[in-house]
Design a protein around this motif. Structure first.
Motif, PDB file in Angstrom:
ATOM      1  N   ALA A  24     -28.773 131.913 -26.184  1.00  0.00           N
ATOM      2  CA  ALA A  24     -27.892 132.424 -27.245  1.00  0.00           C
ATOM      3  C   ALA A  24     -27.888 131.527 -28.478  1.00  0.00           C
ATOM      4  O   ALA A  24     -27.664 131.994 -29.598  1.00  0.00           O
ATOM      5  CB  ALA A  24     -26.478 132.591 -26.706  1.00  0.00           C
ATOM      6  N   ALA A  25     -28.165 130.230 -28.304  1.00  0.00           N
ATOM      7  CA  ALA A  25     -28.202 129.290 -29.434  1.00  0.00           C
ATOM      8  C   ALA A  25     -29.576 129.248 -30.103  1.00  0.00           C
ATOM      9  O   ALA A  25     -29.769 128.516 -31.067  1.00  0.00           O
ATOM     10  CB  ALA A  25     -27.803 127.888 -28.965  1.00  0.00           C
ATOM     11  N   GLY A  26     -30.541 130.004 -29.583  1.00  0.00           N
ATOM     12  CA  GLY A  26     -31.877 130.032 -30.164  1.00  0.00           C
ATOM     13  C   GLY A  26     -32.820 128.983 -29.625  1.00  0.00           C
ATOM     14  O   GLY A  26     -33.931 128.833 -30.110  1.00  0.00           O
ATOM     15  N   ARG A  27     -32.404 128.239 -28.599  1.00  0.00           N
ATOM     16  CA  ARG A  27     -33.291 127.244 -27.974  1.00  0.00           C
ATOM     17  C   ARG A  27     -34.307 127.957 -27.092  1.00  0.00           C
ATOM     18  O   ARG A  27     -33.958 128.868 -26.340  1.00  0.00           O
ATOM     19  CB  ARG A  27     -32.479 126.247 -27.153  1.00  0.00           C
ATOM     20  N   ALA A  28     -35.553 127.518 -27.195  1.00  0.00           N
ATOM     21  CA  ALA A  28     -36.657 128.163 -26.472  1.00  0.00           C
ATOM     22  C   ALA A  28     -37.057 127.372 -25.237  1.00  0.00           C
ATOM     23  O   ALA A  28     -36.994 126.141 -25.230  1.00  0.00           O
ATOM     24  CB  ALA A  28     -37.860 128.312 -27.397  1.00  0.00           C
ATOM     25  N   THR A  29     -37.492 128.100 -24.212  1.00  0.00           N
ATOM     26  CA  THR A  29     -38.055 127.460 -23.025  1.00  0.00           C
ATOM     27  C   THR A  29     -39.447 126.930 -23.362  1.00  0.00           C
ATOM     28  O   THR A  29     -40.027 127.265 -24.389  1.00  0.00           O
ATOM     29  CB  THR A  29     -38.148 128.459 -21.861  1.00  0.00           C
ATOM     30  N   ASP A  30     -39.991 126.132 -22.463  1.00  0.00           N
ATOM     31  CA  ASP A  30     -41.309 125.538 -22.703  1.00  0.00           C
ATOM     32  C   ASP A  30     -42.415 126.352 -22.046  1.00  0.00           C
ATOM     33  O   ASP A  30     -42.165 127.373 -21.408  1.00  0.00           O
ATOM     34  CB  ASP A  30     -41.336 124.085 -22.215  1.00  0.00           C
ATOM     35  N   ILE A  31     -43.633 125.869 -22.197  1.00  0.00           N
ATOM     36  CA  ILE A  31     -44.807 126.575 -21.673  1.00  0.00           C
ATOM     37  C   ILE A  31     -44.795 126.670 -20.145  1.00  0.00           C
ATOM     38  O   ILE A  31     -45.433 127.537 -19.567  1.00  0.00           O
ATOM     39  CB  ILE A  31     -46.106 125.911 -22.180  1.00  0.00           C
ATOM     40  N   TRP A  32     -44.064 125.800 -19.475  1.00  0.00           N
ATOM     41  CA  TRP A  32     -44.057 125.760 -18.010  1.00  0.00           C
ATOM     42  C   TRP A  32     -43.013 126.687 -17.399  1.00  0.00           C
ATOM     43  O   TRP A  32     -42.976 126.846 -16.188  1.00  0.00           O
ATOM     44  CB  TRP A  32     -43.824 124.330 -17.528  1.00  0.00           C
ATOM     45  N   THR A  33     -42.170 127.303 -18.203  1.00  0.00           N
ATOM     46  CA  THR A  33     -41.119 128.176 -17.689  1.00  0.00           C
ATOM     47  C   THR A  33     -41.617 129.616 -17.633  1.00  0.00           C
ATOM     48  O   THR A  33     -42.054 130.168 -18.634  1.00  0.00           O
ATOM     49  CB  THR A  33     -39.866 128.105 -18.591  1.00  0.00           C
ATOM     50  N   ASP A  34     -41.532 130.210 -16.456  1.00  0.00           N
ATOM     51  CA  ASP A  34     -41.933 131.610 -16.275  1.00  0.00           C
ATOM     52  C   ASP A  34     -40.710 132.481 -16.545  1.00  0.00           C
ATOM     53  O   ASP A  34     -39.844 132.641 -15.681  1.00  0.00           O
ATOM     54  CB  ASP A  34     -42.459 131.830 -14.865  1.00  0.00           C
ATOM     55  N   VAL A  35     -40.611 133.031 -17.738  1.00  0.00           N
ATOM     56  CA  VAL A  35     -39.438 133.801 -18.130  1.00  0.00           C
ATOM     57  C   VAL A  35     -39.327 135.129 -17.390  1.00  0.00           C
ATOM     58  O   VAL A  35     -38.256 135.726 -17.353  1.00  0.00           O
ATOM     59  CB  VAL A  35     -39.381 134.033 -19.663  1.00  0.00           C
ATOM     60  N   ARG A  36     -40.407 135.580 -16.777  1.00  0.00           N
ATOM     61  CA  ARG A  36     -40.382 136.858 -16.053  1.00  0.00           C
ATOM     62  C   ARG A  36     -39.413 136.824 -14.887  1.00  0.00           C
ATOM     63  O   ARG A  36     -38.908 137.850 -14.470  1.00  0.00           O
ATOM     64  CB  ARG A  36     -41.772 137.217 -15.537  1.00  0.00           C
ATOM     65  N   ASP A  37     -39.141 135.632 -14.363  1.00  0.00           N
ATOM     66  CA  ASP A  37     -38.252 135.500 -13.211  1.00  0.00           C
ATOM     67  C   ASP A  37     -36.808 135.878 -13.517  1.00  0.00           C
ATOM     68  O   ASP A  37     -36.066 136.236 -12.620  1.00  0.00           O
ATOM     69  CB  ASP A  37     -38.286 134.074 -12.661  1.00  0.00           C
ATOM     70  N   TYR A  42     -31.891 135.702 -20.745  1.00  0.00           N
ATOM     71  CA  TYR A  42     -32.207 135.251 -22.100  1.00  0.00           C
ATOM     72  C   TYR A  42     -31.657 136.217 -23.135  1.00  0.00           C
ATOM     73  O   TYR A  42     -31.527 137.410 -22.885  1.00  0.00           O
ATOM     74  CB  TYR A  42     -33.725 135.115 -22.282  1.00  0.00           C
ATOM     75  N   ALA A  43     -31.378 135.696 -24.308  1.00  0.00           N
ATOM     76  CA  ALA A  43     -30.935 136.532 -25.423  1.00  0.00           C
ATOM     77  C   ALA A  43     -32.118 137.295 -26.015  1.00  0.00           C
ATOM     78  O   ALA A  43     -31.962 138.412 -26.518  1.00  0.00           O
ATOM     79  CB  ALA A  43     -30.270 135.676 -26.498  1.00  0.00           C
ATOM     80  N   ALA A  44     -33.301 136.699 -25.950  1.00  0.00           N
ATOM     81  CA  ALA A  44     -34.532 137.303 -26.484  1.00  0.00           C
ATOM     82  C   ALA A  44     -35.715 136.542 -25.904  1.00  0.00           C
ATOM     83  O   ALA A  44     -35.550 135.512 -25.243  1.00  0.00           O
ATOM     84  CB  ALA A  44     -34.554 137.224 -28.008  1.00  0.00           C
ATOM     85  N   VAL A  45     -36.919 137.059 -26.142  1.00  0.00           N
ATOM     86  CA  VAL A  45     -38.155 136.352 -25.813  1.00  0.00           C
ATOM     87  C   VAL A  45     -38.981 136.258 -27.088  1.00  0.00           C
ATOM     88  O   VAL A  45     -38.800 137.041 -28.018  1.00  0.00           O
ATOM     89  CB  VAL A  45     -38.957 137.048 -24.682  1.00  0.00           C
ATOM     90  N   VAL A  46     -39.890 135.289 -27.118  1.00  0.00           N
ATOM     91  CA  VAL A  46     -40.706 135.086 -28.316  1.00  0.00           C
ATOM     92  C   VAL A  46     -42.079 134.560 -27.919  1.00  0.00           C
ATOM     93  O   VAL A  46     -42.193 133.754 -27.002  1.00  0.00           O
ATOM     94  CB  VAL A  46     -40.001 134.126 -29.306  1.00  0.00           C
ATOM     95  N   ALA A  47     -43.114 135.047 -28.596  1.00  0.00           N
ATOM     96  CA  ALA A  47     -44.471 134.537 -28.370  1.00  0.00           C
ATOM     97  C   ALA A  47     -44.572 133.158 -28.995  1.00  0.00           C
ATOM     98  O   ALA A  47     -44.067 132.916 -30.101  1.00  0.00           O
ATOM     99  CB  ALA A  47     -45.488 135.474 -29.011  1.00  0.00           C
ATOM    100  N   ARG A  48     -45.234 132.243 -28.282  1.00  0.00           N
ATOM    101  CA  ARG A  48     -45.448 130.895 -28.807  1.00  0.00           C
ATOM    102  C   ARG A  48     -46.868 130.462 -28.459  1.00  0.00           C
ATOM    103  O   ARG A  48     -47.507 131.028 -27.592  1.00  0.00           O
ATOM    104  CB  ARG A  48     -44.449 129.916 -28.209  1.00  0.00           C
ATOM    105  N   CYS A  49     -47.327 129.422 -29.157  1.00  0.00           N
ATOM    106  CA  CYS A  49     -48.660 128.882 -28.926  1.00  0.00           C
ATOM    107  C   CYS A  49     -48.563 127.373 -28.864  1.00  0.00           C
ATOM    108  O   CYS A  49     -47.707 126.762 -29.522  1.00  0.00           O
ATOM    109  CB  CYS A  49     -49.587 129.317 -30.063  1.00  0.00           C
ATOM    110  N   GLU A  50     -49.461 126.761 -28.100  1.00  0.00           N
ATOM    111  CA  GLU A  50     -49.484 125.301 -28.014  1.00  0.00           C
ATOM    112  C   GLU A  50     -49.679 124.643 -29.372  1.00  0.00           C
ATOM    113  O   GLU A  50     -49.272 123.508 -29.572  1.00  0.00           O
ATOM    114  CB  GLU A  50     -50.595 124.844 -27.070  1.00  0.00           C
ATOM    115  N   CYS A  51     -50.271 125.343 -30.325  1.00  0.00           N
ATOM    116  CA  CYS A  51     -50.516 124.762 -31.649  1.00  0.00           C
ATOM    117  C   CYS A  51     -49.242 124.673 -32.486  1.00  0.00           C
ATOM    118  O   CYS A  51     -49.238 124.054 -33.552  1.00  0.00           O
ATOM    119  CB  CYS A  51     -51.572 125.568 -32.400  1.00  0.00           C
ATOM    120  N   GLY A  52     -48.147 125.298 -32.029  1.00  0.00           N
ATOM    121  CA  GLY A  52     -46.897 125.271 -32.762  1.00  0.00           C
ATOM    122  C   GLY A  52     -46.493 126.599 -33.373  1.00  0.00           C
ATOM    123  O   GLY A  52     -45.363 126.771 -33.826  1.00  0.00           O
TER     124      GLY A  52
END
Length: 103
Positions: A24-37, A42-52
């Motif tokens: 809810a505060a806009g903090r994102a999980t990291d690459i190691w977190t499987d959000v599908r579980d 979550y309030a939302a999901v977002v695509a991210r890349c290792e490059c930033g």
């Protein structure tokens, strides 16, 4: 999502995509977190890349997850490697996601 297609090289290795969950505060999980579980947690999901690179927030449901994946593939990865569109089959995903991925 790790690109495993015919043009895979060191430059594509720097662009490993994932879908992060946003609280809810806009903090994102990291690459190691499987959000599908726990998408509903979550309030939302977002695509991210290792490059930033980061995409636009999507609803925290199955359709939002697929939209985030496609945004990374079509909107970011294609721009980086200069080609596309890319089918889902050329990206390595965990087994659960590989069976539920929809183009």
């Amino acid at each position: 999502m790790l690109f495993i297609g015919a043009a895979a090289d060191e430059s594509t290795d720097e662009h490993e995509g994932f879908v992060a969950g946003l609280d809810a505060a806009g903090r994102a999980t990291d690459i190691w977190t499987d959000v599908r579980d726990r998408l509903s947690g979550y309030a939302a999901v977002v695509a991210r890349c290792e490059c930033g690179w980061s995409g636009l927030p999507q609803p925290a449901d199955a359709a939002g997850l697929r939209a985030a994946e496609r945004e990374w593939i079509d909107g970011h990865f294609s721009a980086v490697v200069g080609a596309g569109p890319w089918p889902d089959e050329v990206f390595l995903r965990s087994p659960a996601q590989a069976t539920s991925a929809v183009t």
